[in-house]
Design an enzyme around this catalytic site. Structure first.
Site, PDB file in Angstrom:
ATOM      1  N   SER A   1      23.511 -35.492   3.616  1.00  0.00           N
ATOM      2  CA  SER A   1      23.250 -36.294   4.744  1.00  0.00           C
ATOM      3  C   SER A   1      23.298 -35.667   6.025  1.00  0.00           C
ATOM      4  CB  SER A   1      24.075 -37.550   4.589  1.00  0.00           C
ATOM      5  OG  SER A   1      24.312 -38.162   6.112  1.00  0.00           O
TER       6      SER A   1
ATOM      7  N   HIS B   1      18.794 -36.011   3.563  1.00  0.00           N
ATOM      8  CA  HIS B   1      19.004 -37.529   3.817  1.00  0.00           C
ATOM      9  C   HIS B   1      19.189 -37.969   5.397  1.00  0.00           C
ATOM     10  CE1 HIS B   1      20.001 -41.359   2.240  1.00  0.00           C
ATOM     11  NE2 HIS B   1      21.395 -41.509   3.241  1.00  0.00           N
TER      12      HIS B   1
ATOM     13  N   ASP C   1      20.017 -40.654   8.013  1.00  0.00           N
ATOM     14  CA  ASP C   1      20.967 -41.980   8.347  1.00  0.00           C
ATOM     15  C   ASP C   1      20.760 -42.511   9.638  1.00  0.00           C
ATOM     16  OD1 ASP C   1      22.400 -42.413   5.743  1.00  0.00           O
ATOM     17  OD2 ASP C   1      23.492 -40.866   6.263  1.00  0.00           O
TER      18      ASP C   1
ATOM     19  N   MET D   1      21.296 -45.337  12.151  1.00  0.00           N
ATOM     20  CA  MET D   1      22.188 -46.704  12.389  1.00  0.00           C
ATOM     21  C   MET D   1      21.863 -47.162  13.852  1.00  0.00           C
ATOM     22  SD  MET D   1      25.500 -45.053  10.920  1.00  0.00           S
ATOM     23  CE  MET D   1      25.703 -44.182   9.321  1.00  0.00           C
TER      24      MET D   1
ATOM     25  N   HIS E   1      17.130 -43.435   5.461  1.00  0.00           N
ATOM     26  CA  HIS E   1      18.084 -44.445   4.949  1.00  0.00           C
ATOM     27  C   HIS E   1      18.042 -45.357   6.458  1.00  0.00           C
ATOM     28  CE1 HIS E   1      22.394 -45.740   3.698  1.00  0.00           C
ATOM     29  NE2 HIS E   1      21.171 -46.898   3.912  1.00  0.00           N
TER      30      HIS E   1
ATOM     31  N   MET F   1      19.548 -48.083   8.466  1.00  0.00           N
ATOM     32  CA  MET F   1      20.529 -49.223   8.486  1.00  0.00           C
ATOM     33  C   MET F   1      20.590 -49.882   9.844  1.00  0.00           C
ATOM     34  SD  MET F   1      23.791 -46.539   6.995  1.00  0.00           S
ATOM     35  CE  MET F   1      22.513 -45.243   7.415  1.00  0.00           C
TER      36      MET F   1
ATOM     37  N   MET G   1      24.687 -48.216  -2.304  1.00  0.00           N
ATOM     38  CA  MET G   1      25.675 -47.546  -1.370  1.00  0.00           C
ATOM     39  C   MET G   1      27.142 -47.735  -2.295  1.00  0.00           C
ATOM     40  SD  MET G   1      24.255 -47.036   1.424  1.00  0.00           S
ATOM     41  CE  MET G   1      25.852 -46.441   2.106  1.00  0.00           C
TER      42      MET G   1
ATOM     43  N   GLY H   1      27.627 -47.138   7.608  1.00  0.00           N
ATOM     44  CA  GLY H   1      28.099 -47.022   9.101  1.00  0.00           C
ATOM     45  C   GLY H   1      28.732 -45.932   9.052  1.00  0.00           C
TER      46      GLY H   1
ATOM     47  N   GLY I   1      32.366 -39.764   5.508  1.00  0.00           N
ATOM     48  CA  GLY I   1      33.621 -39.574   4.980  1.00  0.00           C
ATOM     49  C   GLY I   1      34.501 -40.492   4.573  1.00  0.00           C
TER      50      GLY I   1
ATOM     51  N   ASP J   1      24.940 -42.948  -2.547  1.00  0.00           N
ATOM     52  CA  ASP J   1      25.241 -42.665  -1.108  1.00  0.00           C
ATOM     53  C   ASP J   1      26.589 -43.201  -0.949  1.00  0.00           C
ATOM     54  OD1 ASP J   1      25.064 -41.914   1.562  1.00  0.00           O
ATOM     55  OD2 ASP J   1      23.611 -43.274   2.121  1.00  0.00           O
ATOM     56  N   GLY J   2      27.448 -42.071  -0.694  1.00  0.00           N
ATOM     57  CA  GLY J   2      28.783 -42.502   0.172  1.00  0.00           C
ATOM     58  C   GLY J   2      30.028 -41.888  -0.792  1.00  0.00           C
TER      59      GLY J   2
ATOM     60  N   GLY K   1      27.204 -36.226   2.205  1.00  0.00           N
ATOM     61  CA  GLY K   1      27.625 -35.627   3.595  1.00  0.00           C
ATOM     62  C   GLY K   1      28.692 -34.587   3.852  1.00  0.00           C
ATOM     63  N   SER K   2      29.758 -35.330   4.095  1.00  0.00           N
ATOM     64  CA  SER K   2      30.996 -34.614   4.280  1.00  0.00           C
ATOM     65  C   SER K   2      31.409 -33.555   3.365  1.00  0.00           C
ATOM     66  CB  SER K   2      32.185 -35.683   4.672  1.00  0.00           C
ATOM     67  OG  SER K   2      32.368 -36.502   3.505  1.00  0.00           O
TER      68      SER K   2
HETATM   69  C1  DX5 Z   1      27.090 -44.186   5.392  1.00  0.00           C
HETATM   70  C2  DX5 Z   1      25.743 -43.168   5.128  1.00  0.00           C
HETATM   71  C3  DX5 Z   1      26.014 -41.937   4.084  1.00  0.00           C
HETATM   72  C4  DX5 Z   1      26.916 -41.076   4.827  1.00  0.00           C
HETATM   73  C5  DX5 Z   1      27.570 -40.454   3.524  1.00  0.00           C
HETATM   74  O1  DX5 Z   1      26.692 -45.107   5.938  1.00  0.00           O
HETATM   75  O2  DX5 Z   1      24.542 -43.861   4.561  1.00  0.00           O
HETATM   76  O3  DX5 Z   1      24.554 -41.383   4.007  1.00  0.00           O
HETATM   77  O4  DX5 Z   1      26.462 -40.043   5.523  1.00  0.00           O
HETATM   78  O5  DX5 Z   1      28.609 -39.472   3.789  1.00  0.00           O
HETATM   79  P1  DX5 Z   1      29.672 -39.001   2.964  1.00  0.00           P
HETATM   80  O6  DX5 Z   1      28.898 -38.310   1.848  1.00  0.00           O
HETATM   81  O7  DX5 Z   1      30.599 -38.034   3.784  1.00  0.00           O
HETATM   82  O8  DX5 Z   1      30.250 -40.312   2.323  1.00  0.00           O
HETATM   83 ZN    ZN Z   2      22.740 -42.732   3.677  1.00  0.00          ZN
END
Ligand code: DX5
Ligand code: ZN
Length: 227
Positions: A8, A33, A35, A37, A72, A74, A143, A148, A151, A181-182, A203-204
């Site tokens: 992500s 990926h 994201d 928002m 994705h 949101m 999810m 949102g 990390g 995801d997450g 992501g992180s």
């Molecule tokens: C959250 C996002 C995720 C997020 C995941 O709303 O949809 O894709 O970036 O990040 P990590 O892997 O750090 O939980």
């Molecule tokens: Zn996502």
């Protein structure tokens, strides 16, 4: 089972997004990926279709093979932005059914644009809508954090939900990706795979380390698919 790793870019350096894409693709990831928002459906604001379009030329390997952009959404409402992302080069577009007034219509609209389509389920969102549309979709995104922010910590009840989704996919017999995801990290990715997931957003876990390839390699090793 073919496993896919989808970094992500929410956790990437926004001042160098093109380079970050190249680095994470060189590290061997499968999808990007993306994201989106809107500061309405979720309490955060990221990037729109113009950034997606700007990044599209960077979404390829050094050898020129395209790497899918996994958007994705949101956002609420869904349809106009989904259409704009399709025009901006998205390959897969997923949305939250509770953000769309007419889920079936949104699915058909995304497919009509030539994109693969996915539905996303928040941690406390039931899967009932799948009873009616599973045959129409290409991807189910579970999810494992509240959407949102990057990390956050993995919410364990997602594992039960992944098992439920895997049963539904098997029963329907269609080739549908099951993405999570997450909070996915090297040390829990195996458990997530064992529950039935085949595609992993991180992501992180990836962008938080200096060497992206070592994280992707460690994830593949945990999955038993090391190159
Ligand atoms: C959250 C996002 C995720 C997020 C995941 O709303 O949809 O894709 O970036 O990040 P990590 O892997 O750090 O939980
Ligand atoms: Zn996502």
């Amino acid at each position: 089972m073919t496993y896919r790793i989808a970094p992500s870019i929410l956790s990437a350096d926004f001042a160098r997004l093109g380079e970050e894409l190249s680095h994470v693709i060189a590290a061997g990831c499968d999808w990007i990926h993306f994201d989106v928002m809107d500061n309405h459906y979720v309490p955060n604001l990221t990037f729109g279709p113009m950034i997606c379009g700007a990044l599209k030329p960077h979404a390829k390997t050094a050898g020129g093979v395209a790497v899918p952009i996994d958007v994705h959404l949101m956002v609420q409402p869904v349809d106009a932005l989904a259409s704009a992302f399709a025009d901006a080069g998205a390959d897969l577009i997923s949305f939250h059914p509770d953000a769309s007034g007419h889920v079936h219509r949104s699915i058909q609209a995304i497919k009509a644009k030539g994109c693969k389509v996915g539905l996303v389920f928040n941690p406390a969102e039931p899967l009932d809508v799948l009873d009616w549309v599973i045959d129409d979709i290409d991807l189910i995104l579970i999810m494992s954090v509240n959407p949102g922010f990057g990390g956050q910590s993995f919410i364990d009840s997602a594992l039960r939900k992944i098992e439920d989704v895997r049963r539904r996919i098997t029963a329907c017999g269609k080739d549908i990706r099951l993405e999570v995801d997450g909070g996915v990290k090297v040390d829990n990715i195996r458990r997530v795979a064992d529950a039935g997931a085949d595609t992993f957003v991180a992501g992180s876990a990836i962008f938080g380390q200096p060497d992206y390839k070592s994280v992707v390699d460690a994830m593949r090793l945990a999955l038993g698919t090391a190159a």
